[in-house]
Design an enzyme around this catalytic site. Sequence first.
Site, mmCIF file in Angstrom:
data_model
loop_
_atom_site.group_PDB
_atom_site.id
_atom_site.type_symbol
_atom_site.label_atom_id
_atom_site.label_comp_id
_atom_site.label_asym_id
_atom_site.label_seq_id
_atom_site.Cartn_x
_atom_site.Cartn_y
_atom_site.Cartn_z
ATOM 1 N N GLU A 26 127.317 -12.641 -1.107
ATOM 2 C CA GLU A 26 126.554 -12.868 -2.435
ATOM 3 C C GLU A 26 126.895 -14.487 -2.803
ATOM 4 O O GLU A 26 127.102 -14.584 -3.975
ATOM 5 C CB GLU A 26 126.840 -12.144 -3.240
ATOM 6 C CG GLU A 26 126.463 -10.562 -3.198
ATOM 7 C CD GLU A 26 126.725 -9.562 -4.314
ATOM 8 O OE1 GLU A 26 127.463 -9.967 -5.338
ATOM 9 O OE2 GLU A 26 126.294 -8.493 -4.427
ATOM 10 N N GLU A 47 125.758 -3.182 0.582
ATOM 11 C CA GLU A 47 126.366 -2.599 -0.652
ATOM 12 C C GLU A 47 125.090 -2.024 -1.454
ATOM 13 O O GLU A 47 123.995 -2.415 -1.163
ATOM 14 C CB GLU A 47 126.718 -3.789 -1.520
ATOM 15 C CG GLU A 47 128.034 -4.318 -1.206
ATOM 16 C CD GLU A 47 128.725 -5.206 -2.166
ATOM 17 O OE1 GLU A 47 128.277 -5.181 -3.619
ATOM 18 O OE2 GLU A 47 129.393 -6.134 -1.713
HETATM 19 C C1 BG6 Z 1 128.623 -6.788 -5.912
HETATM 20 C C2 BG6 Z 1 129.816 -7.501 -5.184
HETATM 21 O O1 BG6 Z 1 128.002 -7.802 -6.466
HETATM 22 O O2 BG6 Z 1 128.712 -5.723 -6.678
HETATM 23 C C3 BG6 Z 1 130.984 -6.476 -5.395
HETATM 24 O O3 BG6 Z 1 129.615 -8.064 -4.135
HETATM 25 C C4 BG6 Z 1 131.310 -5.867 -6.637
HETATM 26 O O4 BG6 Z 1 132.159 -7.340 -5.169
HETATM 27 C C5 BG6 Z 1 129.650 -5.007 -6.670
HETATM 28 O O5 BG6 Z 1 132.142 -5.042 -6.793
HETATM 29 C C6 BG6 Z 1 129.739 -3.713 -7.644
HETATM 30 O O6 BG6 Z 1 129.971 -4.853 -9.069
HETATM 31 P P1 BG6 Z 1 130.923 -4.470 -10.309
HETATM 32 O O7 BG6 Z 1 130.973 -5.757 -11.224
HETATM 33 O O8 BG6 Z 1 130.590 -3.080 -10.717
HETATM 34 O O9 BG6 Z 1 132.319 -4.421 -9.417
#
Ligand code: BG6
Length: 468
Positions: free
Chosen positions: A165, A367
Amino acid sequence: MYYKTLKGFPEHFLWGASTSAYQIEGAYNEDGKGMSVQDIYETPEGITDFKAASDHYHHMREDVKLMADLGMKAYRFSIAWTRVIPDGDGDVNAEGIKFYNDLINELVSYDIVPVVTMYHFDLPLKLHKKGGWGNRKTIDAFERYAKILFENFGDRVKYWLTINEQNVMINHPNAMNPGRIPSKKELYQQCHHMFLAGAKATLLCHKMCEGGKIGPAPNITAVYPEKCNPADVIAADNWESIRCWMYLDMAVYGRYNSLAWSYLAEKGFTPVMEDGDMEILKKAKPDFLGVNYYATATVSASKNDGMDCQPRNGDQQVMIGEEGVYRAGDNPYLEKTEYGWMVDSVGLRVTLRRIYDRYQLPLLITENGLGASDVLNEDGTVHDPYRIVYLERHFKQAQLAITDGVDLIGYCPWSFMDLVSTHQGYGKRYGFVYVNRDEADLKDMGRIKKDSFYWYHQVIITNGAILD
Ligand code: BG6
């Protein structure tokens, strides 16, 4: 488009799950590990820091056994740069190498394909103090770090992700820049250096790792115009190019997206380049693209009236808006999670179609998932039907995208186990495996399979057939 029958998920589809080092490992100062910017990040009152996390460092074998129980074909995790090279550019820490060797060997012993992110938000603090990504020397440090990773793990790791990211680090820089938030001009200079670092690692991977495949892992989302008003369409194009295509155009074609470049020039954010930079960027070709997808964005036309940019206590999925570029809009067709993130499974299909249409490279979802305040019941169960519904809808849209012709090679939901969310600690859980701790109390760190664990196991062993 409606189809009479859908294509199935391909044979050898990489059903997996994801994590990142600083969000699960803990042991932040053990066995020679150096400090990263995340180790000193000041989380809001009542939210845990990243020091103990899910204590994966001490539960590694138990965790990999759970991955095998789940049936995972792939595991996407990140290596902590500071565990391998504590100060970022100096001595190598043998104990750090040993930890990741043990982890990779354990995965391979269960036939789980390791998918390794080289850098996930956790820049070595010593490098940060020397100017971080604003300093060109960080490019050399990253290239050397990449070389050490390929030398040590390249025989067994065949899927590499350079930078997680990068676009979030530029658009939401708070957590990666302790001390002072850089100006946008500085951020786009950092961004240029990150592009070069990613390109150099890509070239090195192809030289050093036989059969190794490498790509970036940006956070990509389709951007919708709020109305069919052409001015809203222009705003959506603006933001999609600045937020998404700039990063993928550079990774794939080695050039700045023309619309994004006009934006940089208009705002006075164009980076300083050195002779030869563009040649390096052009030469490096990724083999696949990682895609982090959570939600689409909806925008309306900029009014350029001083109100486009809304100050918000936002996280990475919350749009801020920018004068003369776009204004954050609403989408009445979508629901929101309890944390205010849009839920848009169809948007995943839209996003995959757009990316594949532009780049024609294999895509790996690195993700996607639902953060929720899961509850451990007294009988030791965790019921998370909302996560099952969320993932089921997204998996079905992925199958539709495959039927549309997208070359999707795998799906790694976020996250394998509960971890420290970047903004809401353990209040916001993503895992298939519950970790028994809360913000302040580390409890016994027990691992408990949630209902979604058993459901996802069925998805994997039927290669998605139970989704029909
Ligand atoms: C992504 C990141 O943007 O979102 C992760 O790569 C992150 O590291 C995931 O945990 C979820 O976001 P958050 O803020 O709910 O942890």
